[in-house]
Design an enzyme around this catalytic site. Structure first.
Site, short mmCIF file in Angstrom:
data_model
loop_
_atom_site.label_atom_id
_atom_site.label_comp_id
_atom_site.label_asym_id
_atom_site.label_seq_id
_atom_site.Cartn_x
_atom_site.Cartn_y
_atom_site.Cartn_z
N SER A 188 -30.12 -2.55 -92.95
CA SER A 188 -28.68 -2.30 -92.80
C SER A 188 -27.99 -3.58 -92.35
O SER A 188 -28.62 -4.46 -91.74
CB SER A 188 -28.44 -1.21 -91.75
N TYR A 201 -29.89 2.37 -83.13
CA TYR A 201 -30.05 2.35 -84.58
C TYR A 201 -30.11 0.92 -85.10
O TYR A 201 -30.98 0.56 -85.91
CB TYR A 201 -28.89 3.11 -85.22
#
Length: 295
Positions: A188, A201
Site C-alpha cells: 500500500s 495497518y
C-alpha cells in the site's frame, strides 16, 4: 464489453464516492455506490491460460477485480475469504465461471495457521497445483486517536491478518510452486506515507514491502518471482466499513487525479506480475495510486 483502447481523461473516468459507513467487514451490496471491478470492461487475451491462482480476500474489491481478470485471461481461481463474506464470494465465483474457468471457494479466518494450510491443500487438490499466489487479504480499522486508541486486540488482528497469514500461506504454497510461478503481495502507499489513524495497518504494509524484496532474493534462483502491487486509495467495501463517519466522502480527493481508484484499475498490474511478460521482474513494487508519489 466496452472498448478499452479509447483514451479517457483519468480525472473524470470515475466519480468520487458518496456513501455512508457500513458494518465491518463490509458487503458490496451495502455500499451506496458500487465499485467497478471490470465486470463490463475487462477483456482477456489468454495471458494466463491454464494457470492456477490462489487469491486471498477474493470475495470483493480488489480481490474480485483480480479474479475477474485472471479468469478472463484463462486462469482457474481459488478464493479465500471470511465466512461472513460468502455472498460476495459467490458473486465473484459466478464471474469466474461465466468466463469458463474453475472457481474454488474456501471460507475461513486466515489468522488460523491451520486454515492457511487448508487453503493451500485445497488448491492442490481441486486445481492440481499453484502457479500464482496473490496475498491480498488485509484488515484495517482507522483510529483518530492514533496509537492511544489501538488496542492490543486490534494490533493482534492486524498483524495476524496482514503479516502472519501472508507468511504462513506463502510458506505452505512454495512447496507446490514450480519455476515460472509468481507470488504477488498487496502492500500500500501506507507503507511509504503512513496515515496517523492507520498506524498499525501502515506498519504491516511496510513490512510486506520488505518481505517481498527479501523473499524475491531467496527465490530468484528457483525461478519463482515475488512482487508487490501498492495501491493508493481504492474504493472497496473496506473503506466505508473502516473509516469514521463523515470522512468517506473525501476519500481519495487528495490524489493528483482528485478521486479514489476503482478495483478494475488495479487488475492489469496483477495480470502483468502473474504473466510471463514480467519474467525479468522480481522484488519490485508497482504503485497504482492516482499520482501519489512513492519513493
Amino acid at each position: 464489453m466496452t472498448d478499452q483502447t479509447t483514451p479517457k481523461d483519468p480525472t473524470d473516468q470515475h466519480g468520487s464516492p458518496d456513501s455512508d459507513t457500513i458494518a465491518h467487514p463490509g458487503l458490496t451490496r451495502d455500499m451506496d455506490e458500487q465499485p467497478d471491478h471490470g465486470e463490463e470492461t475487462y477483456v482477456g487475451s489468454g495471458r494466463l491460460e491454464g494457470k492456477r491462482a490462489v487469491l486471498t480476500g477474493g470475495d470483493s474489491g480488489i480481490g474480485r477485480a483480480v479474479a475477474i481478470a485472471y479468469a478472463r485471461e484463462g486462469a482457474d481461481v481459488l478464493l479465500s475469504y471470511l465466512p461472513e463474506e460468502q455472498e460476495d464470494a459467490e458473486t465473484t465465483a459466478s464471474y469466474v465461471r461465466e468466463a469458463g474457468r474453475t472457481a474454488v471457494l474456501v471460507p475461513g479466518d486466515i489468522r488460523d495457521e491451520a486454515h492457511c494450510q487448508e487453503i493451500v491443500d485445497t488448491a492442490v487438490r481441486e486445481l492440481g497445483g499453484i502457479d500464482v499466489l496473490v496475498n491480498n487479504a488485509a484488515y484495517q480499522m482507522a483510529q483518530d486517536g492514533g496509537i492511544f486508541d489501538i488496542t492490543t486486540e486490534q494490533l493482534d488482528r492486524v498483524m495476524k491478518t496482514n503479516i502472519y497469514a501472508l507468511f504462513w500461506i506463502t510458506k505452505a504454497a512454495l512447496a507446490h510452486m514450480q519455476p515460472g510461478s509468481s507470488i504477488i503481495n498487496v502492500s500500500s502507499i501506507q507503507g511509504y506515507q503512513p496515515s496517523p489513524q492507520l498506524l498499525d495497518y501502515a506498519t504491516t504494509k511496510a513490512g510486506i514491502i520488505n518481505f517481498t524484496r527479501g523473499l524475491a532474493q531467496q527465490l530468484g534462483e528457483k525461478g519463482i518471482r515475488v512482487n508487490t502491487v501498492a495501491p493508493g486509495p481504492i474504493w472497496t467495501p473496506l473503506i466505508p466499513a473502516t473509516m469514521p463517519e463523515g470522512k468517506v466522502d473525501q476519500f481519495g480527493e487528495d490524489t493528483p487525479e482528485g478521486r479514489p481508484g476503482q478495483p478494475a484499475e488495479l487488475a492489469p498490474a496483477f495480470v502483468f506480475f502473474a504473466s510471463q511478460e514480467s519474467s525479468y521482474t522480481t522484488g519490485q513494487r508497482l504503485g497504482v495510486a492516482g499520482g501519489k508519489m512513492m519513493p
